[in-house]
Design an enzyme around this catalytic site. Structure first.
Site, PDB file in Angstrom:
ATOM      1  CE1 TYR A 143      -3.695   2.489   0.526  1.00 10.27           C
ATOM      2  CE2 TYR A 143      -2.522   3.212   2.488  1.00 10.27           C
ATOM      3  CZ  TYR A 143      -3.533   3.388   1.558  1.00 10.27           C
ATOM      4  OH  TYR A 143      -4.374   4.473   1.665  1.00 10.27           O
ATOM      5  CG  ASP A 238       5.793   3.786   1.106  1.00 14.36           C
ATOM      6  OD1 ASP A 238       6.048   4.428   2.150  1.00 14.36           O
ATOM      7  OD2 ASP A 238       4.643   3.686   0.643  1.00 14.36           O
ATOM      8  CE  LYS A 266       1.286   5.474   8.911  1.00 16.59           C
ATOM      9  NZ  LYS A 266       0.067   4.780   8.611  1.00 16.59           N
TER      10      LYS A 266
HETATM   11  C1  LIG Z   1       3.685   2.031   3.387  1.00 22.24           C
HETATM   12  C2  LIG Z   1       2.666   3.128   3.352  1.00 22.24           C
HETATM   13  N1  LIG Z   1       2.754   4.075   2.424  1.00 22.24           N
HETATM   14  C3  LIG Z   1       1.884   5.107   2.370  1.00 22.24           C
HETATM   15  C4  LIG Z   1       0.864   5.214   3.279  1.00 22.24           C
HETATM   16  C5  LIG Z   1      -0.082   6.359   3.213  1.00 22.24           C
HETATM   17  O1  LIG Z   1       0.117   7.214   4.278  1.00 22.24           O
HETATM   18  P1  LIG Z   1      -1.054   8.213   4.745  1.00 22.24           P
HETATM   19  O2  LIG Z   1      -2.109   7.378   5.354  1.00 22.24           O
HETATM   20  O3  LIG Z   1      -0.352   9.116   5.732  1.00 22.24           O
HETATM   21  O4  LIG Z   1      -1.496   8.954   3.537  1.00 22.24           O
HETATM   22  C6  LIG Z   1       0.730   4.239   4.269  1.00 22.24           C
HETATM   23  C7  LIG Z   1      -0.346   4.330   5.273  1.00 22.24           C
HETATM   24  O5  LIG Z   1      -0.382   3.611   6.220  1.00 22.24           O
HETATM   25  C8  LIG Z   1       1.650   3.174   4.304  1.00 22.24           C
HETATM   26  O6  LIG Z   1       1.560   2.206   5.230  1.00 22.24           O
END
Ligand SMILES: Cc1ncc(COP(=O)(O)O)c(C=O)c1O
Length: 425
Positions: A143, A238, A266
């Site tokens: 994700y 990521d 976050k």
């Molecule tokens: C690996 C990863 N990338 C991107 C995101 C997206 O982050 P956000 O929810 O702050 O938009 C998440 C959210 O949990 C994530 O786990």
């Protein structure tokens, strides 16, 4: 009598889609009413009914120091009295960029945004602008936020709710998103062969944490590095989950593999809405106003968010042994759970990397999206509901991680281990 949480949920559903501002919070997959949370401290959260839980969600990762850490709260309070947003450059943004560049290997330049979604969307644009190519490779079950191009075989809530792709995403937006199999470098090589000279970037969660927890197989990340080098493509880690969690330098440091760009979320805001992307100067110099890749944000580098992030990251940098203590504590915790699962002698798979882990209810080893999908979600639902009754708050989905923090006490971890034992044996 109707509970406070039930009453709030009923009200919420009238004016918020599904009653929540982010899908996994709805508890839909576990068939329950979400707990409405009023406050949190250390490793505990409290709901509207005044019930106390040991929390293993930690706001989905950022509360690595535990909830309401005094130094982070103090930084936020101090910053807030000077004004909440200026839309202008501030000292804290410089300090934040210097701090992260000083901690993370290969981080030469960084840009703050407001969420992980924004960070990924922007990093992809930077990679495309840098290479002059359009196609990107992601992995099924990873994700990367909810931007259009990334909603292809995404994990997390998309997996939980059984939505393979989202409605409302034009086919054109995902036409350049190619999907490979996690832990299978050959599937990546095949995509490169089929699309010569067209792949701008490979983006990966260095530890899959949105299809449950799926560690990278030995050599997987190294292979991605080698393939990207061979083809002049940008490797993006990521690190929204793994950054500042596995080690100060995130997965790059933990696994000893360097990416060209990394994305953060976050955790670098200590609980405030923050994200960031950065890495090699040659790529980051393409970003406006230096270069021709446009990316902007009114609230980016917000002073209160920067204050919280600076406070949290400074503690993580300065507290000697923080990561070795957290990882040792996590190894013991997941090790004890592993022993229970062996004793219970059923179909289980326990995956764990550092302070991230999860139990799958399957006899198959979980190494990718397909094997993660073999987990029996009905059994997860029963387990989740038992644990919640015992005052243990897990992510309400099979396909999310257990997050440990520096605030989890040995006593609370033992209580959790005992609850798992009672449930399974
Ligand atoms: C690996 C990863 N990338 C991107 C995101 C997206 O982050 P956000 O929810 O702050 O938009 C998440 C959210 O949990 C994530 O786990």
């Amino acid at each position: 009598m109707m509970s406070e949480s039930q009453e709030l949920f009923d009200r919420a559903r009238r004016c918020i889609p599904g009653g929540v501002n982010s899908p996994v919070r709805a508890f839909g997959n576990v068939g329950m009413t979400p707990r409405f949370i009023t406050r949190a401290k250390g490793d505990r959260i409290y709901d509207e009914e005044g019930r106390e839980y040991i929390d293993f969600v930690g706001s989905w990762g950022p509360m690595i120091l535990g909830h309401a850490h005094p130094a982070v709260l103090e930084a936020v309070e101090k910053a807030a009295v000077d004004g909440l947003s200026f839309g202008a450059a501030t000292r804290r943004e410089v300090e934040m960029a210097e701090l992260i560049c000083g901690i993370v290997p290969g981080m030469e330049m960084i840009r703050m945004v407001n969420s992980g979604t924004e960070a990924v969307m922007s990093a992809i644009r930077a990679a495309r602008g840098f290479t002059g190519r359009d196609k990107i490779i992601k992995f099924a079950g990873c994700y990367h936020g909810h931007s259009d191009a990334m909603l292809v075989k995404a994990g997390s809530g998309v997996m939980t709710q059984g939505i393979p792709d989202s409605a409302g995403v034009p086919a054109g937006c995902t036409a350049d998103t190619l999907t490979a199999v996690y832990n299978d470098p050959d599937s990546v090589r095949e995509l490169f062969e089929a699309n010569p000279g067209q792949i701008a970037a490979v983006i990966v969660e260095p530890v899959g944490a949105n299809m449950g927890v799926v560690p990278p197989a030995k050599g997987f990340l190294e292979s991605l590095r080698a393939i990207c080098d061979e083809h002049g493509s940008v490797l993006i880690f990521d690190e929204v989950i793994t950054g500042f969690r596995l080690a100060p330098g995130g997965a790059q440091e933990y696994f000893g593999v360097s990416a060209d760009l990394c994305t953060y979320g976050k955790i670098i805001g200590g609980g405030m809405p923050v994200g960031a992307y950065g890495g090699k100067k040659a790529i980051m110099e393409k970003i406006a106003p230096l270069g021709s890749v446009y990316q902007a944000g009114t609230l980016s580098g917000n002073p209160v968010a920067m204050a919280a992030g600076l406070a949290q990251l400074s503690i993580l940098r300065e507290k000697k042994d923080f990561y070795s203590d957290l990882n040792r504590k996590s190894d013991r915790f997941f090790g004890e759970i592993g022993k229970i699962l062996e004793e219970a002698d059923g179909d289980f798979c326990l995956n764990h990397v550092g302070s991230l882990g999860c139990i799958f209810f399957t006899g198959t080893e979980v190494t990718n999206y397909t094997s993660a999908g073999s987990s029996d979600t009905n059994r997860f639902r029963e387990y989740f509901s038992y644990m919640l009754e015992q005052g243990i708050y897990l992510a309400p989905s099979q396909f999310e991680a257990i997050f440990l923090s520096g605030a989890h006490t040995g006593e609370d971890l033992d209580r959790t281990i005992s609850a798992i034992r009672r449930y399974l044996i």
